[in-house]
Design a protein around this motif. Sequence first.
Motif, PDB file in Angstrom:
ATOM      1  N   LEU A 365      52.040  55.971  58.598  1.00  0.00           N
ATOM      2  CA  LEU A 365      51.889  57.242  59.550  1.00  0.00           C
ATOM      3  C   LEU A 365      53.330  57.290  60.453  1.00  0.00           C
ATOM      4  N   GLN A 366      53.795  57.338  59.581  1.00  0.00           N
ATOM      5  CA  GLN A 366      55.695  57.700  59.644  1.00  0.00           C
ATOM      6  C   GLN A 366      56.267  56.213  60.649  1.00  0.00           C
ATOM      7  N   GLN A 367      55.431  54.808  60.510  1.00  0.00           N
ATOM      8  CA  GLN A 367      55.721  53.864  60.860  1.00  0.00           C
ATOM      9  C   GLN A 367      56.429  52.373  59.658  1.00  0.00           C
ATOM     10  N   VAL A 368      57.349  51.629  59.126  1.00  0.00           N
ATOM     11  CA  VAL A 368      56.942  50.677  58.897  1.00  0.00           C
ATOM     12  C   VAL A 368      56.755  49.719  58.986  1.00  0.00           C
ATOM     13  N   PHE A 369      55.985  48.324  57.633  1.00  0.00           N
ATOM     14  CA  PHE A 369      55.620  47.360  58.309  1.00  0.00           C
ATOM     15  C   PHE A 369      56.061  46.484  57.420  1.00  0.00           C
ATOM     16  N   SER A 370      56.261  44.887  57.840  1.00  0.00           N
ATOM     17  CA  SER A 370      56.733  44.389  56.786  1.00  0.00           C
ATOM     18  C   SER A 370      55.979  42.722  56.842  1.00  0.00           C
ATOM     19  N   TYR A 371      56.525  41.890  56.187  1.00  0.00           N
ATOM     20  CA  TYR A 371      54.971  40.832  55.565  1.00  0.00           C
ATOM     21  C   TYR A 371      56.450  39.962  54.643  1.00  0.00           C
ATOM     22  N   LYS A 372      56.492  38.674  54.730  1.00  0.00           N
ATOM     23  CA  LYS A 372      56.497  38.050  53.768  1.00  0.00           C
ATOM     24  C   LYS A 372      54.791  37.902  53.126  1.00  0.00           C
ATOM     25  N   VAL A 373      55.883  37.430  51.015  1.00  0.00           N
ATOM     26  CA  VAL A 373      54.194  36.450  50.899  1.00  0.00           C
ATOM     27  C   VAL A 373      55.026  35.481  50.606  1.00  0.00           C
ATOM     28  N   ASP A 374      53.923  35.279  50.653  1.00  0.00           N
ATOM     29  CA  ASP A 374      53.750  33.238  51.214  1.00  0.00           C
ATOM     30  C   ASP A 374      52.381  32.101  50.560  1.00  0.00           C
ATOM     31  N   CYS A 375      52.343  32.224  49.393  1.00  0.00           N
ATOM     32  CA  CYS A 375      50.898  31.912  48.916  1.00  0.00           C
ATOM     33  C   CYS A 375      51.351  32.338  47.486  1.00  0.00           C
ATOM     34  N   ILE A 376      50.836  31.653  46.968  1.00  0.00           N
ATOM     35  CA  ILE A 376      50.907  31.493  45.213  1.00  0.00           C
ATOM     36  C   ILE A 376      49.931  31.973  44.733  1.00  0.00           C
ATOM     37  N   LEU A 377      50.442  32.836  43.712  1.00  0.00           N
ATOM     38  CA  LEU A 377      49.220  34.137  43.210  1.00  0.00           C
ATOM     39  C   LEU A 377      48.580  33.483  41.427  1.00  0.00           C
ATOM     40  N   VAL A 378      47.860  33.481  41.361  1.00  0.00           N
ATOM     41  CA  VAL A 378      47.171  32.927  40.448  1.00  0.00           C
ATOM     42  C   VAL A 378      46.489  33.894  39.699  1.00  0.00           C
ATOM     43  N   ALA A 379      46.562  34.722  37.966  1.00  0.00           N
ATOM     44  CA  ALA A 379      45.407  35.500  37.549  1.00  0.00           C
ATOM     45  C   ALA A 379      44.954  35.149  36.414  1.00  0.00           C
ATOM     46  N   ALA A 380      44.148  35.581  35.959  1.00  0.00           N
ATOM     47  CA  ALA A 380      43.426  34.981  34.733  1.00  0.00           C
ATOM     48  C   ALA A 380      43.328  36.214  33.806  1.00  0.00           C
ATOM     49  N   MET A 381      42.834  35.970  32.515  1.00  0.00           N
ATOM     50  CA  MET A 381      42.462  37.361  32.150  1.00  0.00           C
ATOM     51  C   MET A 381      41.808  36.201  30.355  1.00  0.00           C
ATOM     52  N   ASN A 382      40.636  37.102  29.980  1.00  0.00           N
ATOM     53  CA  ASN A 382      40.653  37.176  28.103  1.00  0.00           C
ATOM     54  C   ASN A 382      41.133  37.147  27.409  1.00  0.00           C
ATOM     55  N   PRO A 383      41.592  36.836  26.007  1.00  0.00           N
ATOM     56  CA  PRO A 383      42.139  37.624  24.973  1.00  0.00           C
ATOM     57  C   PRO A 383      41.441  38.825  25.039  1.00  0.00           C
ATOM     58  N   CYS A 384      40.332  39.358  24.893  1.00  0.00           N
ATOM     59  CA  CYS A 384      39.623  40.965  24.605  1.00  0.00           C
ATOM     60  C   CYS A 384      39.462  40.532  25.352  1.00  0.00           C
ATOM     61  N   PRO A 385      37.807  42.200  25.670  1.00  0.00           N
ATOM     62  CA  PRO A 385      37.114  42.467  26.348  1.00  0.00           C
ATOM     63  C   PRO A 385      35.670  41.821  26.223  1.00  0.00           C
ATOM     64  N   CYS A 386      35.400  41.283  25.294  1.00  0.00           N
ATOM     65  CA  CYS A 386      33.793  40.253  25.017  1.00  0.00           C
ATOM     66  C   CYS A 386      34.520  38.877  25.351  1.00  0.00           C
ATOM     67  N   GLY A 387      36.096  38.655  25.143  1.00  0.00           N
ATOM     68  CA  GLY A 387      35.939  37.538  25.832  1.00  0.00           C
ATOM     69  C   GLY A 387      36.432  36.121  24.503  1.00  0.00           C
ATOM     70  N   PHE A 388      35.936  36.596  23.512  1.00  0.00           N
ATOM     71  CA  PHE A 388      35.913  35.024  22.496  1.00  0.00           C
ATOM     72  C   PHE A 388      37.232  35.646  21.223  1.00  0.00           C
ATOM     73  N   PHE A 389      38.126  36.464  21.060  1.00  0.00           N
ATOM     74  CA  PHE A 389      38.921  36.256  20.410  1.00  0.00           C
ATOM     75  C   PHE A 389      40.041  34.953  20.789  1.00  0.00           C
ATOM     76  N   PRO A 390      40.226  34.794  18.904  1.00  0.00           N
ATOM     77  CA  PRO A 390      40.392  35.584  18.188  1.00  0.00           C
ATOM     78  C   PRO A 390      39.321  34.561  17.245  1.00  0.00           C
ATOM     79  N   ASP A 391      37.590  34.198  18.007  1.00  0.00           N
ATOM     80  CA  ASP A 391      36.793  33.616  16.974  1.00  0.00           C
ATOM     81  C   ASP A 391      36.042  34.956  16.431  1.00  0.00           C
ATOM     82  N   ARG A 392      36.048  35.234  15.555  1.00  0.00           N
ATOM     83  CA  ARG A 392      35.974  36.246  15.014  1.00  0.00           C
ATOM     84  C   ARG A 392      34.486  36.183  14.559  1.00  0.00           C
ATOM     85  N   ASN A 393      33.792  35.102  14.561  1.00  0.00           N
ATOM     86  CA  ASN A 393      32.415  34.560  14.604  1.00  0.00           C
ATOM     87  C   ASN A 393      31.633  35.241  15.413  1.00  0.00           C
ATOM     88  N   ARG A 394      32.379  35.185  16.504  1.00  0.00           N
ATOM     89  CA  ARG A 394      31.575  35.672  18.256  1.00  0.00           C
ATOM     90  C   ARG A 394      32.069  37.354  18.527  1.00  0.00           C
TER      91      ARG A 394
END
Length: 541
Positions: A365-394
């Motif tokens: 809205l024609q204004q500029v706001f700023s703030y510090k990023v002062d946290c620990i970013l932790v992300a998680a992901m699976n290796p594939c959509p089903c989550g079991f790669f590279p185990d080809r049995n599953r």
Amino acid sequence: MLANVYSAGLIGLNACLFSVQVDECNGLPRSIIVGNVSPSVREGLERAIIALKNNGFDLPPKKITINIQPADVRKNGTSFDFAILAGMFIATNVKENPYQNYAFLGELGLDGEIKHIPGVLPMTLAMEEAGIEGVFVGKEDEKEALHCKKLKIIALSCVREWIKILYPFLIKKPSLNSLEMKLKGSRKIEVKKSCISQNQTKKICMGFPLSAKDNKVQKEIADFSDIAGQEAGIRACVIAAAGMHAMLFSGPAGSGKSMLARRIPGILPKLSEEEKLEVSKIYSIAGDLSGEEGLLQERPFRAPHTAISQNTLLGGMVGGNLVPGELALATKGVLFLDELPLFRKETIEALRSPLEEKEVVLHRLQQVFSYKVDCILVAAMNPCPCGFFPDRNRCHCTPGQIRAYQRGISKPILERIDISLELPPVALENALGKEKKFSSEELSKQVIEARRRQNERFKAEEYIEWNSQMGPSELEKYCFLGKKEEDFMKKVFALKNLSMRTYHKVLKVARTIADVDGKEDITVEHLAEAVSYRIVEENLY
């Protein structure tokens, strides 16, 4: 008569003191409000007029002009309602204001009830810094306001109580002298509650006790001793907590990624009083501050859903006011993004600048706001959509599906993450084994000692507190490498085709590893471990 009172409003994640001037003069009977105000502030004039009428005080048929200054700053929100009413009452009913250095905060009901407003804590702190002597607030906002050490706090339920305190001759209950003595001798005046708020009425109707909001039991923080068979993941958590490094876990479903992330707040040092105020100010602005003490006591842990929008993550505008996003609400704590590739592409990419600059700059809205990023970013992901790669049995995902899923995270984002680690599935014998496990208390001692070393190292630096905040000049100064270490990094740089950004990330992490191990100098072992924490980026790109 000209009356002048004080109030406060929010500008982004900060508060600002404002002067509310009210002038009564001859002319066509009307009331106007000026000073670059939003519709919510303009509507406060109508609420104030009707609240005065319903309490037996009609405005005279004169022209009343209200000016909120400074006029070049946009005013939003309902925090000015009480100040507008007080200014009009003083200008039209009395000849002087006995409490000129006092401020007024609160939204008004049409019956004169003083309601809760968000952001009371940062507003009262701004008043204290500006030299205001005291403030009148609503009863619901008393706990937040009392955290100001020098400001005198008068908590009221409705406007009529304020009139009784300041101008008892208008209401036949002589109590001014005794109340004045209480005000001068104490920061807090106990006023008998004569109005029941809307929230309390709702609780009574629903059968809940009035103190239900304040009796929330905080969930106990889980302990690292619950985790078995993920020593490398626990080690990475300690390093991330010690140096405030962003971290990414990749691994099959059930490998313990979420368990590790949720236990990180338990190894962080306890919040100091200054940090409690800093975090609580943000939650006060968000309208999410509650509890017996009116302050957050534990480090926040935020885990938004994958459907979160960019505005919700970084912060957005509601009613002309900036509402803190998840990145701001995680200040001094942990922001956990589970299933990172499932987040919207633009939401993930919006983290580029915050991860690099440790700051969020918003244009709204024609204004500029700023703030510090002062946290620990932790992300998680699976290796594939089903989550079991590279185990080809599953896993039955096609190579194209796996590639498309993994490429949901771009290389620029991976380069801005300090630590990325692949977690293997936990074998049953490890989970049932009797080997020694790491408790959060033991790990916390390592984090605290590493942070003590950083505080000593950066005590001469004005804007640097953690290793993750170092720039190129600080890296050259505090991450000195010997001949052997330099040769090692030259080989790694050429072999893995590192960018300069990634090279700097390796040095920062190596510096933190040395701090955790209690070493003054960075060795080849520290550098090798830091390089190993680029494994996810190396495998995906």
